[in-house]
Design a protein around this motif. Structure first.
Motif, PDB file in Angstrom:
ATOM      1  N   MET A  13      11.431   0.438 -17.224  1.00  0.00           N
ATOM      2  CA  MET A  13      11.329   0.911 -15.850  1.00  0.00           C
ATOM      3  C   MET A  13      11.698  -0.223 -14.909  1.00  0.00           C
ATOM      4  SD  MET A  13       9.671   0.994 -12.721  1.00  0.00           S
ATOM      5  CE  MET A  13       7.989   0.430 -12.855  1.00  0.00           C
ATOM      6  N   SER A  14      12.434   0.098 -13.860  1.00  0.00           N
ATOM      7  CA  SER A  14      12.700  -0.857 -12.790  1.00  0.00           C
ATOM      8  C   SER A  14      12.651  -0.120 -11.464  1.00  0.00           C
ATOM      9  CB  SER A  14      14.072  -1.524 -12.973  1.00  0.00           C
ATOM     10  OG  SER A  14      15.110  -0.569 -12.876  1.00  0.00           O
ATOM     11  N   ARG A  15      12.181  -0.792 -10.432  1.00  0.00           N
ATOM     12  CA  ARG A  15      12.153  -0.202  -9.099  1.00  0.00           C
ATOM     13  C   ARG A  15      12.368  -1.287  -8.063  1.00  0.00           C
ATOM     14  NH1 ARG A  15       9.252  -1.698  -4.863  1.00  0.00           N
ATOM     15  NH2 ARG A  15       9.098   0.462  -4.193  1.00  0.00           N
ATOM     16  N   LYS A  16      12.902  -0.856  -6.900  1.00  0.00           N
ATOM     17  CA  LYS A  16      13.061  -1.746  -5.771  1.00  0.00           C
ATOM     18  C   LYS A  16      12.881  -0.930  -4.505  1.00  0.00           C
ATOM     19  CE  LYS A  16      18.113  -1.254  -5.567  1.00  0.00           C
ATOM     20  NZ  LYS A  16      19.409  -1.998  -5.554  1.00  0.00           N
ATOM     21  N   GLY A  17      12.643  -1.639  -3.428  1.00  0.00           N
ATOM     22  CA  GLY A  17      12.416  -0.971  -2.162  1.00  0.00           C
ATOM     23  C   GLY A  17      11.243  -1.585  -1.443  1.00  0.00           C
ATOM     24  N   THR A  18      10.504  -0.766  -0.697  1.00  0.00           N
ATOM     25  CA  THR A  18       9.332  -1.235   0.020  1.00  0.00           C
ATOM     26  C   THR A  18       8.257  -1.672  -0.969  1.00  0.00           C
ATOM     27  OG1 THR A  18       9.837   0.354   1.751  1.00  0.00           O
ATOM     28  CG2 THR A  18       7.644  -0.636   1.784  1.00  0.00           C
ATOM     29  N   HIS A  67       0.825  -1.202   0.000  1.00  0.00           N
ATOM     30  CA  HIS A  67       0.000   0.000   0.000  1.00  0.00           C
ATOM     31  C   HIS A  67       0.861   1.254   0.000  1.00  0.00           C
ATOM     32  CE1 HIS A  67      -3.334   2.673   0.917  1.00  0.00           C
ATOM     33  NE2 HIS A  67      -2.620   3.153   1.923  1.00  0.00           N
ATOM     34  N   THR A  68       1.905   1.285   0.834  1.00  0.00           N
ATOM     35  CA  THR A  68       2.771   2.448   0.909  1.00  0.00           C
ATOM     36  C   THR A  68       3.584   2.615  -0.367  1.00  0.00           C
ATOM     37  OG1 THR A  68       2.918   2.108   3.278  1.00  0.00           O
ATOM     38  CG2 THR A  68       4.539   3.567   2.282  1.00  0.00           C
ATOM     39  N   SER A  69       3.932   1.483  -0.992  1.00  0.00           N
ATOM     40  CA  SER A  69       4.714   1.571  -2.225  1.00  0.00           C
ATOM     41  C   SER A  69       3.987   2.369  -3.288  1.00  0.00           C
ATOM     42  CB  SER A  69       5.014   0.161  -2.748  1.00  0.00           C
ATOM     43  OG  SER A  69       5.721   0.241  -3.947  1.00  0.00           O
ATOM     44  N   ALA A  70       2.648   2.310  -3.289  1.00  0.00           N
ATOM     45  CA  ALA A  70       1.874   3.039  -4.295  1.00  0.00           C
ATOM     46  C   ALA A  70       2.104   4.532  -4.194  1.00  0.00           C
ATOM     47  CB  ALA A  70       0.384   2.727  -4.134  1.00  0.00           C
ATOM     48  N   GLU A  98      13.335   7.953   0.696  1.00  0.00           N
ATOM     49  CA  GLU A  98      13.113   7.236   1.947  1.00  0.00           C
ATOM     50  C   GLU A  98      12.165   8.047   2.807  1.00  0.00           C
ATOM     51  OE1 GLU A  98      16.527   5.930   3.999  1.00  0.00           O
ATOM     52  OE2 GLU A  98      17.503   5.070   2.228  1.00  0.00           O
ATOM     53  N   TRP A  99      11.191   7.353   3.374  1.00  0.00           N
ATOM     54  CA  TRP A  99      10.207   8.006   4.243  1.00  0.00           C
ATOM     55  C   TRP A  99       9.900   7.058   5.382  1.00  0.00           C
ATOM     56  CZ3 TRP A  99       4.534   7.208   4.468  1.00  0.00           C
ATOM     57  CH2 TRP A  99       3.906   8.130   5.325  1.00  0.00           C
ATOM     58  N   MET A 100      10.282   7.444   6.583  1.00  0.00           N
ATOM     59  CA  MET A 100      10.134   6.607   7.766  1.00  0.00           C
ATOM     60  C   MET A 100      10.823   5.261   7.502  1.00  0.00           C
ATOM     61  SD  MET A 100       6.225   7.689   8.843  1.00  0.00           S
ATOM     62  CE  MET A 100       6.261   6.779  10.392  1.00  0.00           C
ATOM     63  N   ARG A 154       7.629  15.638   1.530  1.00  0.00           N
ATOM     64  CA  ARG A 154       6.300  15.247   1.986  1.00  0.00           C
ATOM     65  C   ARG A 154       6.018  16.016   3.268  1.00  0.00           C
ATOM     66  NH1 ARG A 154       2.529  10.993   1.636  1.00  0.00           N
ATOM     67  NH2 ARG A 154       1.621  10.342   3.627  1.00  0.00           N
ATOM     68  N   LYS A 155       4.932  16.790   3.243  1.00  0.00           N
ATOM     69  CA  LYS A 155       4.545  17.593   4.398  1.00  0.00           C
ATOM     70  C   LYS A 155       5.684  18.485   4.879  1.00  0.00           C
ATOM     71  CE  LYS A 155       0.976  14.363   5.910  1.00  0.00           C
ATOM     72  NZ  LYS A 155       0.449  13.522   7.019  1.00  0.00           N
ATOM     73  N   GLY A 156       6.396  19.077   3.916  1.00  0.00           N
ATOM     74  CA  GLY A 156       7.422  20.046   4.232  1.00  0.00           C
ATOM     75  C   GLY A 156       8.778  19.469   4.578  1.00  0.00           C
ATOM     76  N   SER A 157       8.897  18.162   4.617  1.00  0.00           N
ATOM     77  CA  SER A 157      10.162  17.519   4.966  1.00  0.00           C
ATOM     78  C   SER A 157      10.737  16.808   3.745  1.00  0.00           C
ATOM     79  CB  SER A 157       9.938  16.501   6.094  1.00  0.00           C
ATOM     80  OG  SER A 157      11.133  15.803   6.394  1.00  0.00           O
ATOM     81  N   VAL A 158      12.015  17.095   3.427  1.00  0.00           N
ATOM     82  CA  VAL A 158      12.654  16.479   2.265  1.00  0.00           C
ATOM     83  C   VAL A 158      12.871  14.993   2.533  1.00  0.00           C
ATOM     84  CG1 VAL A 158      14.689  16.437   0.795  1.00  0.00           C
ATOM     85  CG2 VAL A 158      13.750  18.631   1.555  1.00  0.00           C
ATOM     86  N   GLN A 159      12.370  14.157   1.624  1.00  0.00           N
ATOM     87  CA  GLN A 159      12.459  12.711   1.782  1.00  0.00           C
ATOM     88  C   GLN A 159      13.399  12.051   0.775  1.00  0.00           C
ATOM     89  OE1 GLN A 159      10.991  11.468   4.366  1.00  0.00           O
ATOM     90  NE2 GLN A 159       9.710  13.227   4.873  1.00  0.00           N
ATOM     91  N   GLY A 160      13.844  12.798  -0.229  1.00  0.00           N
ATOM     92  CA  GLY A 160      14.723  12.191  -1.216  1.00  0.00           C
ATOM     93  C   GLY A 160      15.046  13.146  -2.345  1.00  0.00           C
TER      94      GLY A 160
END
Length: 250
Positions: free
Chosen positions: A109-114, A20-23, A81-83, A52-58
């Motif tokens: 396209m390729s992706r990895k992570g959560t 869900h978060t990956s989306a 990265e977020w949390m 996100r919400k004023g904080s740099v995540q990447g």
């Protein structure tokens, strides 16, 4: 909004999985803008910060290069990265330009992570008028449309059409599953905004959805040759992420 790249930001993806978060991250790459279509295209390098919400995540890095055969390659990579969640993504589109139109040749396209890792490729056979996917044994069963794009080349076309003074845009897209759909946009006004690179005068463009639950807005700067300098993505009035230009080099 799939509106809106060799990455120096090499963070290791965490092993936790959350589909869900990956989306949340998957929408980033497609919404980014790219380069102008007028020949010859000028190679460039654009760096962005993702918040996100004023904080740099990447960060994200996008580069356009020209090949010896007069085709172009746009590469894009983001590292976010977020949390406890992470997303690393690579996209590549090879295309040619004819009469100010972007003609797609290849997209990957390729992706990895959560969440689940993903990888896919599309090949646009302009002579046979067929589209091939590494996920399918046979050509995709879609109507061939001369103006159709992939998830990157339509962005070239939007920027070019915006430069030409158009105010409404509609592009047939082939997505990662081989589905054919239209992405629709319209100019929403002019605005001076403040970015990490300073104050910039922009043209604001929004994507048109079939409901009011999702919002996607992009800001293009004429002084930067109509480069996308800011992008906002929201759902039901809540910010999902924001992208802002922090460096641009030709």
């Amino acid at each position: 909004m799939p509106f809106l790249t060799i990455n120096p930001f090499h963070r290791k993806a965490r092993s936790s999985r959350n589909r869900h978060t990956s989306a949340w991250f998957i929408t980033l790459s497609a919404i980014f803008s790219t380069s102008v279509l007028a020949e010859p295209l000028t190679p460039y390098r654009a760096e962005y910060e993702v918040s996100r919400k004023g904080s740099v995540q990447g960060n994200a890095l996008r580069e356009l290069t020209k090949n010896a055969d007069n085709t172009y390659v746009l590469t894009y990579q983001s590292d976010i990265e977020w949390m406890i969640f992470s997303d690393e993504r690579n996209e590549r589109a090879r295309f040619m330009v004819n009469n100010n139109q972007a003609i797609p040749l290849e997209y990957s396209m390729s992706r990895k992570g959560t969440g689940p890792d993903k990888q896919y490729n599309l090949v646009f056979d302009q002579s046979k008028k067929q589209i091939f996917s590494n996920k399918k044994k046979h050509p995709l069963k879609v109507d061939w449309k001369a103006e159709q794009k992939d998830l990157l080349t339509y962005q070239f076309q939007l920027r070019n059409d915006l430069k030409a003074g158009e105010t409404k845009f509609s592009y047939p897209i082939i997505d990662k599953n081989g589905n054919q759909r239209n992405y629709d946009f319209e100019v929403d006004g002019k605005e001076t905004i403040t970015l990490p690179i300073g104050n910039v005068e922009t043209i604001r463009v929004k994507r048109l959805y079939d409901n009011n639950k999702r919002q996607a807005i992009a800001w293009f700067a004429p002084e930067y040759d109509f480069l996308l300098v800011k992008m906002y993505k929201g759902k039901e009035g809540i910010e999902q992420f924001q992208v802002q230009l922090k460096q641009y080099d030709k």
